[in-house]
Design an enzyme around this catalytic site. Sequence first.
Site, mmCIF file in Angstrom:
data_model
loop_
_atom_site.group_PDB
_atom_site.id
_atom_site.type_symbol
_atom_site.label_atom_id
_atom_site.label_comp_id
_atom_site.label_asym_id
_atom_site.label_seq_id
_atom_site.Cartn_x
_atom_site.Cartn_y
_atom_site.Cartn_z
ATOM 1 N N SER A 162 -13.157 108.705 54.683
ATOM 2 C CA SER A 162 -12.983 109.107 55.942
ATOM 3 C C SER A 162 -13.770 110.242 56.457
ATOM 4 C CB SER A 162 -11.436 109.315 56.322
ATOM 5 O OG SER A 162 -11.268 109.787 57.661
ATOM 6 N N TYR A 193 -3.699 114.103 55.320
ATOM 7 C CA TYR A 193 -4.681 112.868 54.984
ATOM 8 C C TYR A 193 -5.871 113.213 54.681
ATOM 9 C CZ TYR A 193 -7.379 108.867 56.618
ATOM 10 O OH TYR A 193 -8.050 107.555 56.913
#
Length: 245
Positions: free
Chosen positions: A137, A150
């Site tokens: 990501s 995250y």
Amino acid sequence: MTRSPVLILGARSDIGQAVARAFAALGHPVQLAARNSDTLADDKSDIELRHAVPVTLHEFDALAPDTHDAFVAGLPELPQTAVCAVGLMGAQRENETDMDAAARVMRSNYEGPARILAVLANRFEARGSGTLVGISSVAGERGRATNYVYGSAKAGFTAFLSGLRNRLAGRGVHVVTVLPGFVATRMTEGMDLPDRLTAQPDEVAGAITRAVERRKNVIHVRPIWAVIMAIIRNIPEPIFKKMKL
């Protein structure tokens, strides 16, 4: 021409499903791996009917590392390509106060994916061929207050993929890092995402199949994210601390 099998880890996810169908459309047999894999029976049948390729289901838990070696050994055929679509975003506010929730996010986005890809990497290296694809990501490119739990796990996974790619260079095994940016999936449902920056799962899948074919190293599904993250990475820290990103 007989195509080589592709393993999809995290095959229940929207991206995992899209990637499976994209490779099947190219004629590849598909191995779908997920928890409670028997619940993917309808997906298995649909892919087989639409694309006339063999599809197998495999029980897999990214957070049960003691099962990973047996999982790989039990596959009907060692795949030529493995795509890891395992991940969990969680809620940042919950992750800040619930350490068990935070640990689950960290393990789901880094420890589990890295562990299974490490097992596959060793098998691929011994064979002398294969491609490993890790979906990371852009959140891992700089820690931000809105998703740093995250993001920190994705940062670790991105670094792991980079090191693995460096280690396996020249040994017949290629490693692809995928940085999708926003994707319209169940995981982001309810979030107000800008259309220009948000990809669809099929778009991510297409980018992955092309990256595997062309042996790309790191891809941003939408190139604008490379520009955005370059700007964010270079904001001076005193200014960055005052921003809400």
